[in-house]
Design an enzyme around this catalytic site. Structure first.
Site, PDB file in Angstrom:
ATOM      1  N   ASP A 143     -10.966 -31.586 -65.241  1.00 17.18           N
ATOM      2  CA  ASP A 143     -10.655 -30.158 -65.205  1.00 17.18           C
ATOM      3  C   ASP A 143     -10.423 -29.689 -66.623  1.00 17.18           C
ATOM      4  O   ASP A 143      -9.790 -30.381 -67.415  1.00 17.18           O
ATOM      5  CB  ASP A 143      -9.393 -29.934 -64.367  1.00 17.18           C
ATOM      6  CG  ASP A 143      -9.737 -29.893 -62.893  1.00 17.18           C
ATOM      7  OD1 ASP A 143     -10.808 -29.343 -62.562  1.00 17.18           O
ATOM      8  OD2 ASP A 143      -8.961 -30.430 -62.093  1.00 17.18           O
TER       9      ASP A 143
ATOM     10  N   PHE B 133       2.190  -6.934 -65.308  1.00 19.40           N
ATOM     11  CA  PHE B 133       0.815  -7.217 -64.876  1.00 19.40           C
ATOM     12  C   PHE B 133       0.762  -7.234 -63.360  1.00 19.40           C
ATOM     13  O   PHE B 133       1.631  -7.783 -62.709  1.00 19.40           O
ATOM     14  CB  PHE B 133       0.402  -8.590 -65.421  1.00 19.40           C
ATOM     15  CG  PHE B 133      -0.979  -9.009 -65.032  1.00 19.40           C
ATOM     16  CD1 PHE B 133      -2.068  -8.655 -65.824  1.00 19.40           C
ATOM     17  CD2 PHE B 133      -1.208  -9.756 -63.880  1.00 19.40           C
ATOM     18  CE1 PHE B 133      -3.335  -9.057 -65.468  1.00 19.40           C
ATOM     19  CE2 PHE B 133      -2.482 -10.141 -63.521  1.00 19.40           C
ATOM     20  CZ  PHE B 133      -3.544  -9.792 -64.324  1.00 19.40           C
TER      21      PHE B 133
ATOM     22  N   THR C  94      -3.913  -3.577 -61.365  1.00 15.45           N
ATOM     23  CA  THR C  94      -4.171  -2.964 -62.673  1.00 15.45           C
ATOM     24  C   THR C  94      -4.812  -3.948 -63.628  1.00 15.45           C
ATOM     25  O   THR C  94      -5.569  -3.571 -64.509  1.00 15.45           O
ATOM     26  CB  THR C  94      -2.872  -2.465 -63.307  1.00 15.45           C
ATOM     27  OG1 THR C  94      -1.996  -3.580 -63.456  1.00 15.45           O
ATOM     28  CG2 THR C  94      -2.206  -1.416 -62.449  1.00 15.45           C
TER      29      THR C  94
END
Lengths: 707, 567, 201
Positions: free
Chosen positions: A314, A384, A388
């Site tokens: 990963d 956050f 938006t």
């Protein structure tokens, strides 16, 4: 680069400390039980012939045979050979046992709060014994409680001390849902409470399995070990032929050879060295993983690790540091870097994410913009949200926003919607609908994305200022690491959710061989299947529930201990430290295990050359004095030659125990060079060492007048 | 040793090497079922045979079916050959009036020829009728050789294929090998041999009156046609008792040179077939290099030993090496070279009497056979024998690079090791075991022509040769006794079929495996290191098995000889 | 399994017909047609009688002929057919002595031969081929030295000048093929035929 070291160096003296050695001597004798010995065919054969010669010896003592002292010594060393082999195994097991002891301490009898209500809000419970819990029971674990058994958090968040299994005292967070929902029996909840659904019955919990693994109680022969055993048994049979025919050959020449001498020849020829150390090597290999805080569910998995051809890694956390960092401010025309930096810093003041912090740090380091106090500015933080996709600060009538480029563009455009395909893609927007500044922002963003970075647009009061360049930081030393893997013949594939452009840039920077971008769990599974179809062995690590199928499909699946229960069940190894980079060490340990077996087998077989030169002239000298020419070691007498050979044969087992436990050093220098090196050390060395050893023992034997 | 001797040896090696590629390429296309330049003539014959035999050439066989087909073919062949020998007195083509071959000798000889051993417990010119030589022995020279090659090809397919159940069709392989490979070469070869002076006639033995007036009956016969396949198929069973030492069976230095070439030609080319079929010719060359090194070392030792002569003869003031039992036209070098070649391959033809070699000179042929005749080896048999050793070598060494060992893309696991070990195990069991019995059995000891260690070596050599399906002998041993006929037959049988069955099981198991692409972590099997490794494993594993026996045979004899001890 | 029996029998018969019948008979036909001399055994006739084969050695015992190498071939004992007795150059029972390097019998025999030859010609070292048996017992050749060694005896027996006999030998020496293959040698039968021819002149 401490993390890149293959193993925590454990001095040999520590391996053989008295806590392990003394009980091991005891179990060396216990292991003489033929029912146990038969699992190791080579040493079983030695035991049989030792017993046989003992019986003959006793008979000779009664009837008054000759050369009893010599025969006695040979027989003694035959028994020593068996005992040394048992000792080697006992020492290897002993080290595991010591670890198991400390694990067992965590398994103290605990009480559990079995929830009786069906409603999630209902906290009524009754105290039951931890051992009475069944799979599917739901228990409540509160601060200070031990988690009674393995389970899945179904409600709540708690900090848990997992030191019992990881040795790491810093608490970890366990919460319901997501990838950190698995809890392990025997660990302790430090704060808050969680509701846990039990997933393992007593006796089969993670810790139970760990104990069994490190004790070697359920050790089964691995495929490669079985193959090697077949080879060793085959060689043993060949030497049966070679030795049982000798009396007849001698009879033709008019001589005779005593059984005890013949047995001595036989035992020195059969591969006792590797036979004696084979199981110790296997146990030590598992043990090395445990020391590395990785638990292999089977020896087969460790072997498979050595064979891995493809590593799936990963990106985040393995190849790159977990978080992106701001590396540059790119203003649009008419805006200075300083201005942009100032706005960016302001927008990030209250942003506690690592990205946000890195912006503040960059602004300070590069532009000397000092930290400001939110309260002082009477600023309000606009957090956050998924809708938006931006955050910022409103202060003194001015509002600063930073966020995904398309979100910011939409924001400054007064909410006009742009056609946007994805968070990182800005190309879909209609150029005609954009202002020059917007186009400029977009050009900068494209450039950043191409370089593998993430652009973050900044706007103040509806005016676009520029772009923050967030960058994935490739871990230090990782590039060298991949180069090393390449030399080992292992291909690395980076798995990332990033778009192909970003992925390609990071892949190039990190030096991986290939990457899989915008990877879904299904893509990952398919990639593994494709690689396997090409005959390759694949290793990967994962933690999420959606990693489970891929972990199960991979030949070596390392589950992170922090991961979900499903992931831990699916993998065949668990990394207690949850450090995905460790996959590389796991591979090296697997290789080391196989190498140690190969090296000691080679050594064992190569030893036979010298033993022949010691024993063959000795046993035939009586009727063919010419054969003295073969006594190249100039051993003192036939009897001392035979005795020296058998002593060498026994002592070499003890001498090699540290190597068997420590393993042959692996160097990523390519298979050819590695083979050359090992052939030189263990092949050629295996031929030469016994010549020296037997000669030395012969000098001692003669000096002590043992024969 | 002379310079001209070494030039002959170098020339020999050069010619064999030059033949490897063209022959390998041709054989590969034959076994891949492709059209060859001979197809216009041979294809109708081939198709006809399949049609009558009910063979579906497109249908491939599982390894077990392949092996059973091979075994059935040999059973039928054995019965036919035995019958011909027993009935030869009443059958045609018997101008010398040979009587029926005795039961035990027929049994031994029939086993001997179906196993490609061609051990001769009989003297050809004094025992076998022309019919037996042609219809019995020549046929099996072809068929046992073709079978060996077919089996090797099947094993190669095992390595070359990926995830497949079948390894080819035995009937197709043996037919194509016989028709396309062996027969055409033999036709040309026979004519060459006749040109060199080898008889090829069905006429009776010739009575001559010598210059001194004595009567000399000269045995002739259809020699060349049999010798061609005897050499090419590494059979080695001579038309005459003295085999290739007989002037009719090897008339000139040139015929000798070509015969030596023909022993190695197909066996060496098989390594190339291997390389081509597994997709990397270098793999084949690496194996040939292993063979080549062992061969050259063997030649050097034997040549050196024979050239220095024996202590006994040298003490009489005789020089020029050990000429006892050697033909003058071949001399020391061609005799030594031939001896090493014939035992490296499982040919067993001899152009000099190995029994009269020096102890060390005779030990090399013995070792060649005890190693399993893998230095080029019998056609086919040499390659599959070598591949068994490679499997073992790779297994031990492969571990040392930290991976499950693999060879040409195939993982070597428990089953492969088991099969290789089984195949290798039976060899010492037979030659060490029967030798141990024979040397303490007074009636068997009585068969020895030499006393002391040399007599021991005669017996050891006989069982080694039989087990290795070689057929050469320390000829002094009187092998035509009930004991030796039976025990040698059992050695030949076990040495052939107990090796073939595991080798085929190995082929089946390999074919079923996936092929793994090579990487930097894969043990390279084409370089010098690999070559050295395989040589080491062969010498150590092989050597350890028979070192005690060698110590009591040739080694002690050599030491006795240098001390001028006679027996 | 049963389905494999038919091909086993058919292919054995078919391939036997081809390789055991067609092939040797065709080869015989061709060989006899184009190389009849070799095909029939390279026989040598003198005065219409077969005197031997140029490839097969024959026994010479007389003083006036060059001798070949000792031969270890055996033949049936005229007194008792179940036994064998030495019968040098028996061309229907080729064989070598098969005596090894430590064989007392071998060394004793060679010693005897060497002493005999030394007495016959003390001027030259005894060539080894004259005292060792060949592999087949039918070796048609001796070394040039072996022939030259015998020159004095033959010259004496035939009352020919030694140089003349030596010249005959030199004429009959065959070298290595291409200077490389084989060993220099003299065919004993050919040499003796030449000797007889020379004596007639």
């Amino acid at each position: 680069m401490e993390t890149l070291k293959l193993q925590k160096r454990v001095p040999v003296s520590a391996m053989l400390d008295s806590k392990i050695v003394i009980p091991a001597i005891g179990s060396a004798f216990k292991k003489l039980d033929p029912r146990l010995m038969i699992k190791n065919p080579v040493m079983f054969v030695v035991e049989v012939v030792a017993a046989l010669t003992t019986v003959i010896f006793i008979k000779n003592v009664i009837t008054g045979g000759s050369d009893l002292g010599f025969a006695f010594q040979i027989i003694l060393w035959l028994w020593f050979t068996v005992l040394f082999a048992n000792f080697a195994e006992a020492v290897a097991e002993g080290r595991g046992k010591a670890q198991a002891e400390s694990l067992k301490k965590t398994r103290t009898e605990s009480q559990a709060k079995l929830l009786t209500g069906s409603d999630s809000g209902d906290k009524s419970y009754r105290m039951v014994s931890g051992t009475s819990l069944k799979v599917g029971d739901v228990v409540l674990v509160e601060a200070g409680d031990n988690i009674p058994s393995d389970g899945e958090v179904i409600e709540g968040v708690a900090s848990v001390n997992e030191a019992a299994i990881t040795g790491e005292s810093a608490p970890v967070i366990r919460e319901s849902g997501g990838d950190r929902s698995a809890v392990t029996g025997g660990t302790q909840v430090l704060s808050d409470w969680i509701r846990v659904r039990i997933t393992a019955a007593q006796g089969s919990t993670f810790i139970d399995r760990m104990i069994k693994l490190v004790e070697g109680a359920e050790r089964q022969k691995t495929p490669n070990e079985i193959a090697l055993n077949i080879l060793l048994v085959g060689l043993t049979i060949i030497f049966v032929f070679a030795t049982v025919t000798i009396p007849s050959y001698a009879a033709y020449a008019g001589g005779s050879i005593s059984v005890v001498v013949l047995v001595a020849l036989f035992v020195t020829l059969i591969p006792t060295t590797i036979g004696a150390l084979l199981s110790a090597i296997g146990i030590a290999g598992m043990d090395r993983l445990v020391r590395f805080n990785v638990l292999a569910m089977s020896g087969r998995a460790v072997e498979a690790a050595g064979d891995v051809d493809t590593l799936l890694l990963d990106k985040t956390g393995t190849i790159t540091l977990g978080n992106r960092q701001a590396t540059a401010f790119r203003p649009v025309r008419g805006v200075t870097e300083q201005e942009l930096a100032d706005a960016a810093q302001l927008a990030s003041l209250a942003d506690e994410t690592p990205e946000g912090r890195s912006i503040v740090v960059l602004a300070k380091e590069k532009y000397g913009i000092r930290g400001r106090d939110m309260a002082e500015l009477s600023a309000t933080f606009v957090p956050f949200t998924a809708q938006t996709r931006m955050s910022g600060v409103d202060a003194g009538g001015s509002s600063v926003r930073k966020g995904a480029v398309d979100s910011i563009l939409a924001y400054v455009n007064g909410g006009a919607s742009f056609a946007v395909a994805s968070g990182n893609t800005v190309r879909a927007m209609q150029p005609a609908a954009m202002s020059d500044t917007a186009r400029e922002i977009q050009a900068i963003s494209d450039e950043i994305a191409k370089g593998g970075g993430t652009p973050l647009a900044v706007a103040r009061d509806g005016k676009l200022l520029g772009v923050i360049h967030l960058k994935d930081i490739v871990k230090g030393g990782i590039r060298e690491r991949f180069a090393e893997l390449r030399r080992m013949g292992i291909r690395t594939i980076m798995i990332t959710g990033d778009n192909p452009m970003t992925a390609a840039a990071i892949a190039a920077e990190a030096g991986v061989d290939d990457f899989l971008a915008q990877a879904t769990p299904e893509d990952k599974l398919q990639l593994i299947r494709d690689e396997q179809a090409k005959g390759k062995l694949v290793a990967m690590c994962g933690d999420g529930t959606n990693d489970a199928p891929a972990l199960a499909q991979a030949d070596v699946g390392v589950a992170m201990n922090t991961g979900t229960q499903a992931a831990r069940e699916a993998g065949n190894m668990v990394d207690l430290d949850s450090n995905p980079t460790k996959l590389i060490e796991v591979v090296e340990i697997g290789k080391q295990l196989l190498m140690t077996r190969g090296a000691l087998t080679t050594f064992s077989i190569a030893n036979d050359v010298a033993k022949y030169f010691a024993i063959i002239p000795a046993i035939f000298l009586a009727f063919y004095p010419q054969l003295e020419a073969l006594n190249v070691m100039k051993l003192a007498s036939p009897q001392s030659a035979i005795l020296s050979a058998i002593i060498f044969n026994a002592i070499i087992i003890i001498a090699l125990i540290p190597l068997a436990l420590k393993g042959v050093a692996y160097r990523p220098i390519g298979a050819g060079a590695l083979l050359g090196r090992n052939l030189l050390i263990y092949g050629l060395g295996g031929i030469i060492v016994p010549f020296i050893g037997i000669k030395a023992i012969d000098l001692v034997v003669t000096a002590l007048h043992l024969v | 040793m002379t310079m001209i001797g070494w030039i002959q040896i170098a020339l020999y090696c050069a010619v064999v090497l030059a033949l490897v590629k063209p022959l390998g390429g041709y054989m590969t296309s034959v076994f891949n079922g492709e059209r060859t330049f001979l197809s216009p003539i041979l294809r109708p014959v081939e198709a006809g045979l399949y049609w009558i035999g009910g063979v579906d050439e497109k249908r491939e066989q599982h390894w077990l079916t392949y092996t059973v087909a091979m075994l059935l073919f040999h059973v039928v062949g054995f019965l036919g050959l035995y019958a011909i020998m027993r009935l030869q007195a009443v059958l045609p083509f018997n101008p010398a009036g040979q009587s029926a071959v005795a039961e035990d000798l027929s049994f031994n000889t029939a086993i001997s020829f179906i196993t490609n051993t061609n051990w001769q417990n009989y003297g050809g010119e004094s025992t076998m009728s022309y019919l037996t030589q042609m219809l019995g022995l020549t046929v099996h020279n072809f068929l046992s050789a073709a079978a060996g090659i077919a089996l090797a090809v099947a094993l190669i397919r095992g390595f070359a294929r990926s995830s497949m159940r079948t390894i080819g069709n035995f009937w197709v392989d043996i037919t194509r090998c016989t028709l396309y490979v062996l027969l055409p070469i033999c036709i040309v070869y026979t004519l060459f041999l006749v040109w060199q002076g080898m008889p090829q006639t069905l006429g009776a033995y010739v009575d001559a009156t010598t210059l001194e007036g004595a009567k000399q009956t000269i045995a002739v016969g259809p020699v060349a046609s049999q010798v061609a396949i005897k050499m090419l198929g590494t059979n080695g069973g001579g038309f005459f008792n003295a085999n290739a030492a007989h002037p009719f069976e090897n008339p000139t230095a040139l015929s000798n040179f070509i015969q030596m070439i023909s022993i190695f030609a197909l066996g060496a080319a098989m390594t190339n077939v291997f390389g081509r079929m597994v997709g990397n010719p270098r793999q084949g060359w690496a194996i040939l290099a292993v063979m080549g090194v062992l061969f050259i070392v063997g030649v050097a030792i034997t040549y050196g030993a024979e050239a220095s002569g024996t202590t006994g003869l040298n003490a009489l003031g005789l020089t020029g090496g050990n000429m006892e039992g050697k033909e003058l036209r071949f001399g020391i070098v061609a005799s030594s070279l031939f001896a090493v070649i014939t035992t490296a391959a499982s040919c067993g033809a001899v152009n000099a009497m190995h029994d009269s070699f020096t102890a060390i000179g005779g030990m090399i042929p013995l070792i060649n056979m005890q190693l399993g005749e893998i230095i080029v080896g019998g056609v086919g048999a040499g390659l599959y024998g070598m591949l068994l050793f490679v499997v073992l070598a790779i297994f031990v060494a492969g571990l040392m690079v930290g991976r499950t060992p693999e060879y040409v893309g195939k993982k070597i696991e428990a089953r492969e090791v088991k099969m290789a070990m089984l195949a290798i195990l039976v060899l010492p069991l037979m030659y060490l075991g029967w030798t141990a019995v024979a040397v303490v059995l007074p009636s068997a000891v009585a068969s020895m022509a030499n006393a002391g260690p040399h007599g021991f070596t005669e017996v050891l050599y006989a069982f080694t040769s039989a087990t290795g399906n070689n057929g050469s002998a320390f000829g002094g041993l009187t092998g035509n006794t009930f004991f030796y006929n039976l025990t040698l037959a059992s050695s030949m049988f076990v040495g052939r079929f107990f090796m073939i069955v595991p080798a085929m099981a190995l082929a089946g198991s390999l074919a079923a495996k996936k092929s793994i692409p090579a990487s930097a972590g894969t043990l390279p099997t084409t370089g010098g290191l690999f070559v050295g490794l395989v040589i080491g494993v062969i010498l150590i594993i092989g050597g350890l098995t028979f070192f005690p026996a060698l110590a009591l045979g040739p080694i002690v004899e050599h030491l006795a000889m240098t001390a001028s001890t006679l027996f | 399994m049963l389905r494999e029996i038919r091909p086993a029998i058919v292919l054995l018969l078919g391939l036997t017909a081809i390789t055991g019948f067609g092939y040797p008979l065709a080869m015989t036909g061709v060989a006899e047609a184009i190389m009849p001399n070799q095909a029939q055994g390279s026989l040598i006739e003198r005065d219409g009688k077969v005197v031997g084969s140029s490839l097969i050695g024959q026994e010479f015992k007389g003083e006036e002929y060059f001798h070949g190498r000792p031969s270890a071939t055996l033949g049936p004992d005229p007194q008792d057919s179940t036994k064998t007795v030495p019968q040098p150059y028996n061309a229907i029972n080729s064989m070598g002595s098969n005596l090894g390097p430590t064989s007392k019998a071998l060394i004793d025999r060679v010693k005897e031969d060497v002493e005999k030859l030394k007495a016959e010609n003390p001027s030259m070292p005894v060539p080894i081929d004259l005292v060792t048996t060949s592999g087949s017992g039918l070796d048609p050749n001796i070394s040039p030295e072996g022939a030259l060694f015998q020159v004095p005896r033959i010259a004496k027996a035939r009352k020919l000048p030694e140089d003349r006999v030596r010249q005959l030998v030199t004429d009959k020496v065959e070298g290595r093929l291409g200077g490389l293959l084989g060993e220099p040698r003299v065919n004993v039968l050919a040499l003796n035929l030449a000797l007889d021819a020379a004596a007639l002149k």
